[in-house]
Design a protein around this motif. Structure first.
Motif, PDB file in Angstrom:
ATOM      1  N   ASP A 452       0.853  -1.196   0.000  1.00 38.24           N
ATOM      2  CA  ASP A 452       0.000   0.000   0.000  1.00 38.24           C
ATOM      3  C   ASP A 452       0.890   1.246   0.000  1.00 38.24           C
ATOM      4  O   ASP A 452       2.072   1.184   0.379  1.00 38.24           O
ATOM      5  CB  ASP A 452      -0.889  -0.033   1.247  1.00 38.24           C
ATOM      6  N   LEU A 453       0.339   2.380  -0.407  1.00 36.19           N
ATOM      7  CA  LEU A 453       1.104   3.633  -0.399  1.00 36.19           C
ATOM      8  C   LEU A 453       0.791   4.498   0.824  1.00 36.19           C
ATOM      9  O   LEU A 453       1.663   4.775   1.643  1.00 36.19           O
ATOM     10  CB  LEU A 453       0.822   4.427  -1.674  1.00 36.19           C
ATOM     11  N   ASP A 454      -0.445   4.953   0.961  1.00 35.40           N
ATOM     12  CA  ASP A 454      -0.801   5.952   1.970  1.00 35.40           C
ATOM     13  C   ASP A 454      -0.656   5.405   3.385  1.00 35.40           C
ATOM     14  O   ASP A 454      -1.264   4.394   3.749  1.00 35.40           O
ATOM     15  CB  ASP A 454      -2.230   6.446   1.739  1.00 35.40           C
ATOM     16  N   ASN A 455       0.168   6.088   4.183  1.00 33.90           N
ATOM     17  CA  ASN A 455       0.483   5.699   5.556  1.00 33.90           C
ATOM     18  C   ASN A 455       1.132   4.322   5.653  1.00 33.90           C
ATOM     19  O   ASN A 455       1.085   3.671   6.698  1.00 33.90           O
ATOM     20  CB  ASN A 455      -0.753   5.773   6.462  1.00 33.90           C
ATOM     21  N   THR A 456       1.724   3.879   4.541  1.00 36.22           N
ATOM     22  CA  THR A 456       2.516   2.651   4.536  1.00 36.22           C
ATOM     23  C   THR A 456       3.879   2.950   3.931  1.00 36.22           C
ATOM     24  O   THR A 456       4.908   2.795   4.573  1.00 36.22           O
ATOM     25  CB  THR A 456       1.807   1.532   3.754  1.00 36.22           C
ATOM     26  N   GLN A 513       2.753  15.403  -3.160  1.00 37.80           N
ATOM     27  CA  GLN A 513       3.776  15.942  -2.268  1.00 37.80           C
ATOM     28  C   GLN A 513       3.998  15.107  -1.007  1.00 37.80           C
ATOM     29  O   GLN A 513       4.710  15.530  -0.095  1.00 37.80           O
ATOM     30  CB  GLN A 513       3.402  17.378  -1.882  1.00 37.80           C
ATOM     31  N   LEU A 514       3.411  13.918  -0.943  1.00 38.00           N
ATOM     32  CA  LEU A 514       3.585  13.071   0.240  1.00 38.00           C
ATOM     33  C   LEU A 514       5.040  12.633   0.381  1.00 38.00           C
ATOM     34  O   LEU A 514       5.689  12.270  -0.602  1.00 38.00           O
ATOM     35  CB  LEU A 514       2.678  11.845   0.135  1.00 38.00           C
ATOM     36  N   GLU A 551      -2.004  12.094  -9.371  1.00 38.92           N
ATOM     37  CA  GLU A 551      -0.926  12.502  -8.483  1.00 38.92           C
ATOM     38  C   GLU A 551      -0.139  11.308  -7.954  1.00 38.92           C
ATOM     39  O   GLU A 551       1.057  11.429  -7.658  1.00 38.92           O
ATOM     40  CB  GLU A 551      -1.490  13.341  -7.339  1.00 38.92           C
ATOM     41  N   LYS A 552      -0.779  10.174  -7.817  1.00 35.41           N
ATOM     42  CA  LYS A 552      -0.036   8.973  -7.424  1.00 35.41           C
ATOM     43  C   LYS A 552       0.945   8.576  -8.521  1.00 35.41           C
ATOM     44  O   LYS A 552       2.076   8.132  -8.243  1.00 35.41           O
ATOM     45  CB  LYS A 552      -1.005   7.836  -7.109  1.00 35.41           C
ATOM     46  N   TYR A 553       0.545   8.716  -9.772  1.00 34.85           N
ATOM     47  CA  TYR A 553       1.483   8.475 -10.873  1.00 34.85           C
ATOM     48  C   TYR A 553       2.648   9.462 -10.822  1.00 34.85           C
ATOM     49  O   TYR A 553       3.814   9.107 -11.029  1.00 34.85           O
ATOM     50  CB  TYR A 553       0.755   8.579 -12.216  1.00 34.85           C
ATOM     51  N   GLU A 554       2.329  10.716 -10.555  1.00 34.14           N
ATOM     52  CA  GLU A 554       3.395  11.720 -10.467  1.00 34.14           C
ATOM     53  C   GLU A 554       4.362  11.380  -9.330  1.00 34.14           C
ATOM     54  O   GLU A 554       5.586  11.537  -9.464  1.00 34.14           O
ATOM     55  CB  GLU A 554       2.773  13.103 -10.253  1.00 34.14           C
ATOM     56  N   TRP A 555       3.807  10.916  -8.212  1.00 36.69           N
ATOM     57  CA  TRP A 555       4.651  10.566  -7.073  1.00 36.69           C
ATOM     58  C   TRP A 555       5.583   9.409  -7.435  1.00 36.69           C
ATOM     59  O   TRP A 555       6.778   9.446  -7.126  1.00 36.69           O
ATOM     60  CB  TRP A 555       3.768  10.181  -5.877  1.00 36.69           C
ATOM     61  N   VAL A 556       5.044   8.388  -8.072  1.00 37.62           N
ATOM     62  CA  VAL A 556       5.859   7.232  -8.468  1.00 37.62           C
ATOM     63  C   VAL A 556       6.956   7.668  -9.431  1.00 37.62           C
ATOM     64  O   VAL A 556       8.121   7.250  -9.315  1.00 37.62           O
ATOM     65  CB  VAL A 556       4.979   6.131  -9.085  1.00 37.62           C
ATOM     66  N   ALA A 557       6.622   8.508 -10.400  1.00 30.33           N
ATOM     67  CA  ALA A 557       7.621   8.982 -11.360  1.00 30.33           C
ATOM     68  C   ALA A 557       8.752   9.723 -10.660  1.00 30.33           C
ATOM     69  O   ALA A 557       9.933   9.560 -10.996  1.00 30.33           O
ATOM     70  CB  ALA A 557       6.952   9.884 -12.393  1.00 30.33           C
ATOM     71  N   LYS A 558       8.412  10.524  -9.668  1.00 29.45           N
ATOM     72  CA  LYS A 558       9.399  11.339  -8.967  1.00 29.45           C
ATOM     73  C   LYS A 558      10.304  10.503  -8.065  1.00 29.45           C
ATOM     74  O   LYS A 558      11.530  10.702  -8.030  1.00 29.45           O
ATOM     75  CB  LYS A 558       8.688  12.407  -8.137  1.00 29.45           C
ATOM     76  N   HIS A 559       9.717   9.551  -7.340  1.00 26.39           N
ATOM     77  CA  HIS A 559      10.473   8.861  -6.296  1.00 26.39           C
ATOM     78  C   HIS A 559      11.016   7.499  -6.708  1.00 26.39           C
ATOM     79  O   HIS A 559      12.002   7.031  -6.128  1.00 26.39           O
ATOM     80  CB  HIS A 559       9.599   8.698  -5.048  1.00 26.39           C
ATOM     81  N   LEU A 560      10.375   6.859  -7.685  1.00 30.94           N
ATOM     82  CA  LEU A 560      10.804   5.512  -8.059  1.00 30.94           C
ATOM     83  C   LEU A 560      11.194   5.385  -9.524  1.00 30.94           C
ATOM     84  O   LEU A 560      11.888   4.453  -9.915  1.00 30.94           O
ATOM     85  CB  LEU A 560       9.684   4.509  -7.736  1.00 30.94           C
ATOM     86  N   GLY A 561      10.701   6.304 -10.348  1.00 30.14           N
ATOM     87  CA  GLY A 561      11.025   6.255 -11.767  1.00 30.14           C
ATOM     88  C   GLY A 561       9.919   5.634 -12.596  1.00 30.14           C
ATOM     89  O   GLY A 561       9.067   4.886 -12.107  1.00 30.14           O
ATOM     90  N   ASP A 562       9.951   5.957 -13.896  1.00 28.65           N
ATOM     91  CA  ASP A 562       8.899   5.522 -14.802  1.00 28.65           C
ATOM     92  C   ASP A 562       8.769   4.008 -14.890  1.00 28.65           C
ATOM     93  O   ASP A 562       7.701   3.475 -15.181  1.00 28.65           O
ATOM     94  CB  ASP A 562       9.148   6.084 -16.203  1.00 28.65           C
ATOM     95  N   GLU A 563       9.877   3.300 -14.648  1.00 29.55           N
ATOM     96  CA  GLU A 563       9.832   1.849 -14.796  1.00 29.55           C
ATOM     97  C   GLU A 563       8.910   1.201 -13.763  1.00 29.55           C
ATOM     98  O   GLU A 563       8.500   0.049 -13.917  1.00 29.55           O
ATOM     99  CB  GLU A 563      11.237   1.248 -14.684  1.00 29.55           C
ATOM    100  N   TRP A 564       8.535   1.932 -12.720  1.00 29.85           N
ATOM    101  CA  TRP A 564       7.627   1.401 -11.699  1.00 29.85           C
ATOM    102  C   TRP A 564       6.163   1.557 -12.088  1.00 29.85           C
ATOM    103  O   TRP A 564       5.277   1.087 -11.358  1.00 29.85           O
ATOM    104  CB  TRP A 564       7.892   2.064 -10.353  1.00 29.85           C
ATOM    105  N   PHE A 565       5.883   2.237 -13.185  1.00 31.08           N
ATOM    106  CA  PHE A 565       4.479   2.386 -13.594  1.00 31.08           C
ATOM    107  C   PHE A 565       3.803   1.034 -13.771  1.00 31.08           C
ATOM    108  O   PHE A 565       2.637   0.855 -13.449  1.00 31.08           O
ATOM    109  CB  PHE A 565       4.384   3.174 -14.901  1.00 31.08           C
ATOM    110  N   LYS A 566       4.574   0.074 -14.307  1.00 32.49           N
ATOM    111  CA  LYS A 566       3.978  -1.238 -14.546  1.00 32.49           C
ATOM    112  C   LYS A 566       3.780  -2.028 -13.260  1.00 32.49           C
ATOM    113  O   LYS A 566       3.205  -3.109 -13.278  1.00 32.49           O
ATOM    114  CB  LYS A 566       4.845  -2.026 -15.527  1.00 32.49           C
ATOM    115  N   ARG A 567       4.251  -1.464 -12.161  1.00 35.01           N
ATOM    116  CA  ARG A 567       4.066  -2.115 -10.867  1.00 35.01           C
ATOM    117  C   ARG A 567       3.014  -1.388 -10.026  1.00 35.01           C
ATOM    118  O   ARG A 567       2.809  -1.736  -8.861  1.00 35.01           O
ATOM    119  CB  ARG A 567       5.398  -2.180 -10.113  1.00 35.01           C
TER     120      ARG A 567
END
Length: 640
Positions: A452-456, A513-514, A551-567
């Motif tokens: 999970d993302l939020d608070n995890t 911005q989380l 915004e969750k997509y934007e967060w993933v792109a910023k912190h993990l990179g585009d390759e995580w989109f498929k995850r």
């Protein structure tokens, strides 16, 4: 999916979310939350079919529903003819058009075929023909039946009362037998139409009242001001009835009861005001003439007024001492709930769905229908007792808050409609495939860990606290949030603060911005590199699903990179996602299926009392919660 070059001109690529299409989302193996497509290029289209655009309760309900839907759907409204409420709908961004109904229904059928709506909503029993067409064509259809027509009087109400030549008893029977999604605004309708619809096809959702709008009006206006504008004095005893002036609403009995009240000398300054004359149907015009004749015979023309339909009825509730609803045929009129929301006592007939809205001597008074003597006595009992009027009014407001909340109505419709859309467009979760080990130790069977993302992974509470205090709330609330005992954030505040909580969550940029928890990003990358199949499984907040998803997509792109989109998997139902372990802060994760994964709790104040589940308190210890003991040395290889 379109890409853009970085500002530096390098070959680095980033996703352009503004032009994302539904096909791109499918490539990303996203479990599509229905309303996500709104912001992703392909807006979900739906159509509402109304019987008119006149100002009435059924259309006011539809306007309330559109005020939510328009943010997440492209909405077309189709009516047989134009009317004053067209401007209200178009102000929201609804596309309005007119199609006259006919026996053949060629134009409606052609529209549904060409537009390819994800679902249609037929508003009132008088759009039965569209409900039949939609069901026959396989288009998901919601039929909202506001009326209470006795089964043996279908022809009478269709032909004589509502002048709908294209509707007959046979059509209504067919519509009820075909439709699998029927909504009634009152439970009594289930009994009234029993035997016509399939088991499980009907659901009761009470129409909601927008209390915020009413409270804002009351704050901005005084009773004396609105009375002065209407020509009434502060010491007048004002009796008000709001609703279309017609036989089934019973205004004639209001007039007769008022004449008897004046004759009995109940109050020297008693006045009667009826709001809702339309002058568009012959039988309604004759009915108004009949009321005027009763008033004129008693010589009370200076004390009784009949006004046309009004764009804004709030001033009349605020001005009233008592509100009447002596209907002969009714389901559950909005005006009763609106009056109670204004803390006005209501006198209504004990028919159909009205007793579901108020109890006798608790929120108002219930009387037999077509009885002007009983109505006169009920009014007189309140004229003589101001304390009782206040008590009934206060109780009425509480009843609305508990039973007719606008938010409750919208949430029920969200679940109902999102269910329809999800079944239509949802992309199935992909079958997992083993990751490459990239040179690190791997065990025999690939393990899939859902996170999970939020608070995890991210500190959701920290961002909420910052924005909550910035919005002018006391700094001491930070401790309330930190020690909260309930998972849903709004449940940790009083009911009056719910709207403020939702506004903070829906602020642009909240999810983008989380901040990640310490070691969270390292843990995700370490798991992936060690051969674990990692998926981010997260739910968008219901108050801002589309914005939250982007915004969750934007967060993933910023912190993990585009390759995580498929995850990244975004879904309202995590039980439908396949995996071995789910790391999630929610005390209990439930849904439509028996999950295949084991739930590992990510520690939080609101889940501390949960027992019987493994627990992860910090990301640096992820292996203790995820891996068998023989693999607990993995993290040391990565410089933790």
């Amino acid at each position: 999916m379109p890409m853009t070059s970085s500002s530096s001109g390098s070959s680095t690529e980033s996703w352009d979310f503004s032009t994302t299409s539904s096909e791109d989302l499918e490539d990303l193996q996203l479990v599509v939350e229905p309303d996500v497509l709104d912001r992703c290029g392909k807006r979900i289209k739906c159509a509402f079919f109304s019987h008119s655009l006149q100002r009435n309760g059924a259309n006011v309900y539809l306007l309330h529903l559109c005020s939510w839907l328009i943010d997440e759907f492209e909405v077309d409204l189709v009516s047989p003819k134009d009317g004053p409420m067209r401007a209200d709908f178009e102000a929201l961004g609804v596309n309005c058009s007119a199609i006259s109904p006919s026996k053949e229904n060629h134009r409606e059928r052609q529209l549904l075929k060409q537009a390819q709506y994800t679902f249609v909503l037929c508003n009132t029993i008088m759009r039965a023909e569209v409900a039949v067409i939609a069901e026959e064509m396989g288009t998901p259809c919601v039929w909202v039946v506001h009326e209470a027509w006795p089964q043996d009087q279908f022809e009478y109400y269709a032909k004589e009362v509502f002048l709908m030549d294209h509707i007959d008893s046979a059509l209504l029977h067919r519509a009820f037998s075909l439709c699998t999604r029927i909504i009634f605004p009152a439970n009594v309708q289930k009994e009234l139409y029993a035997g016509l619809y399939k088991d499980g096809a009907a659901l009761c959702i009470y129409n909601g009242i927008p209390l915020d709008a009413i409270d804002e009006f009351v704050k901005s206006n005084t009773r004396e001001e609105v009375r002065y504008a209407m020509g009434y004095e502060p010491d007048d005893f004002l009796i008000v009835q709001v609703g279309t002036v017609c036989n089934r609403k019973g205004q004639l009995y209001s007039a007769k009861a008022f004449v008897k009240l004046v004759e009995a000398g109940a109050h020297p300054n008693a006045k009667l005001l009826m709001v809702g004359a339309r002058y568009i149907r012959d039988h309604e015009i004759k009915y108004i003439d009949e009321i005027n004749a009763v008033v004129a015979k008693a010589g009370l023309q200076d004390r009784v007024k009949i006004l046309d339909c009004q764009d804004d009825v709030f001033p009349f509730y605020l001005a009233a001492d008592v509100v009447l609803q002596p209907s002969l045929n009714e389901v559950l009129p909005l005006c009763i709930c609106e009056a109670m929301a204004f803390e006005r006592p209501v006198i209504a007939t004990r028919i159909d769905g009205i007793p579901e809205a108020l109890d006798h001597h608790r929120e108002g008074l219930l009387i037999p229908p077509a009885d002007e003597v009983a109505l006169k006595l009920a009014i007189k009992s309140l004229v003589d007792n101001e304390d009782e009027r206040v008590r009934l009014g206060v109780n009425g407001r509480k009843r609305v808050q508990e039973q007719f909340s606008y938010r409750n109505m919208i949430n029920q419709y969200k679940d109902f409609i999102n269910n329809i859309v999800e079944n239509d467009v949802r992309v199935q979760t992909p079958v997992r495939t083993p990751s490459t080990t990239r040179g690190f130790k791997q065990w025999e069977d690939t393990v899939t860990v859902l996170v999970d993302l939020d608070n995890t992974v991210v500190d959701w509470d920290k961002e909420f606290t910052k924005r909550w205090i910035a919005a002018g709330n006391p700094a001491s609330d930070a401790d309330v949030i930190k020690k909260r005992k309930r998972f849903e954030i709004e449940q940790n505040f009083n009911a009056q603060q719910t709207e403020l909580v939702i506004k903070v969550i829906a602020q642009p940029g909240f999810y983008a911005q989380l901040e990640p928890f310490p070691k969270a990003l390292w843990a995700l990358q370490t798991m992936l590199q060690s051969g674990i199949d990692v998926k981010l499984v997260t739910s968008p907040h219901p108050c801002c699903r589309a914005q939250c998803t982007i915004e969750k997509y934007e967060w993933v792109a910023k912190h993990l990179g585009d390759e995580w989109f498929k995850r990244l998997i975004i879904t309202a139902d995590k039980t439908a996602v396949r995996g071995d372990i789910l790391i999630d802060d929610k005390p209990a994760v439930v849904g439509s299926m028996k999950p295949q994964w084991k739930h590992v709790l990510f520690n939080a104040s609101y889940n501390e009392k949960v027992t019987g589940k493994p627990r992860l308190t910090a990301w640096e210890d992820w292996e203790r919660a995820v891996l068998p003991p023989s693999h607990h040395k993995i993290r040391r290889s990565f410089g933790a």
